[in-house]
Write an enzyme that holds these catalytic residues in place. Sequence first.
Site, mmCIF file in Angstrom:
data_model
loop_
_atom_site.group_PDB
_atom_site.id
_atom_site.type_symbol
_atom_site.label_atom_id
_atom_site.label_comp_id
_atom_site.label_asym_id
_atom_site.label_seq_id
_atom_site.Cartn_x
_atom_site.Cartn_y
_atom_site.Cartn_z
ATOM 1 N N ASP A 1 0.850 -1.210 0.002
ATOM 2 C CA ASP A 1 -0.045 -0.027 -0.047
ATOM 3 C C ASP A 1 0.765 1.351 -0.091
ATOM 4 O O ASP A 1 1.679 1.498 0.654
ATOM 5 C CB ASP A 1 -0.983 0.024 1.109
ATOM 6 C CG ASP A 1 -2.019 -1.233 1.381
ATOM 7 O OD1 ASP A 1 -2.446 -1.649 0.318
ATOM 8 O OD2 ASP A 1 -2.279 -1.465 2.240
ATOM 9 N N ASP B 1 -13.420 -4.104 -2.005
ATOM 10 C CA ASP B 1 -13.230 -4.169 -0.541
ATOM 11 C C ASP B 1 -14.618 -4.176 -0.047
ATOM 12 O O ASP B 1 -15.521 -3.451 -0.222
ATOM 13 C CB ASP B 1 -12.759 -2.792 -0.367
ATOM 14 C CG ASP B 1 -11.248 -2.253 -0.735
ATOM 15 O OD1 ASP B 1 -10.648 -3.402 -0.949
ATOM 16 O OD2 ASP B 1 -10.868 -1.216 -1.058
#
Length: 258
Positions: free
Chosen positions: A11, A130
């Site tokens: 990330d 997600d």
Amino acid sequence: MSIIKVIPCLDVEKGRVVKGVNFINLKDIGNPAEMAAAYQDAGADELVFLDISASHEGRATRIDLAKTCREACSIPFVVGGGMGSLADVGEVLDAGADKVSLGSAAVRSPQLIKEVAAKYGSDRLVVAIDAKKLRYSKAGTKDRWEVFVSGGRENTDIDALEWARKVESLGAGEILLTSMDCDGVKEGYDIPLTRAIADAVSIPVIASGGAGKIEHFVEAVADGHARGVLAASVFHYGQISIREVKEALQAAGYEVSL
């Protein structure tokens, strides 16, 4: 039986690799290019780079991220975050990425999935989902997983299973499925969610969110029916090695690339 991929996830925020818990409380981990090279040496099958604040901040994915990581490693890698058009996708692929991952942009413009698949091929397109489990108490409703966008900040009210089926029909070649409930908690992947999505589609599903022990990776494949396992912090902090994961999967009867 297809080869099970073991994938570190990086990330990226402001040019640095970060990691948090349940999508918050981010900590600096390191340099993306340096970590890419190290993971290649460690035996990673693929890498995923997610510019986690690009969509929320309304800016383009960092093209230099794709360029520098391409220079640092030769294994396949995926870049996601901030791409809202076919031109954006083209720039990232031209900069060196093997695949792109569309999350928020895919929800806001499903047609983009079809356009990318048509121009570049489904094998270069990952749709990131997600998902978070929401509990309903109204009569006639039941618990379900819903899709969140903008780095987990916004609930779309879209059923995750329905969305997975739709993205496959539009041309997605793979689904990167992250459980927001399990992300960074290290108590295991969300097996019911992973299995539900994997069984709803025929394209590969990569399990993400929750790995804390070697057996969690095996469970994601054996019980969750995932065809790839993705993790971040346990790899970043050296708690589990990629080779250990592959050896455990192989011992469980799955084909891996050693």
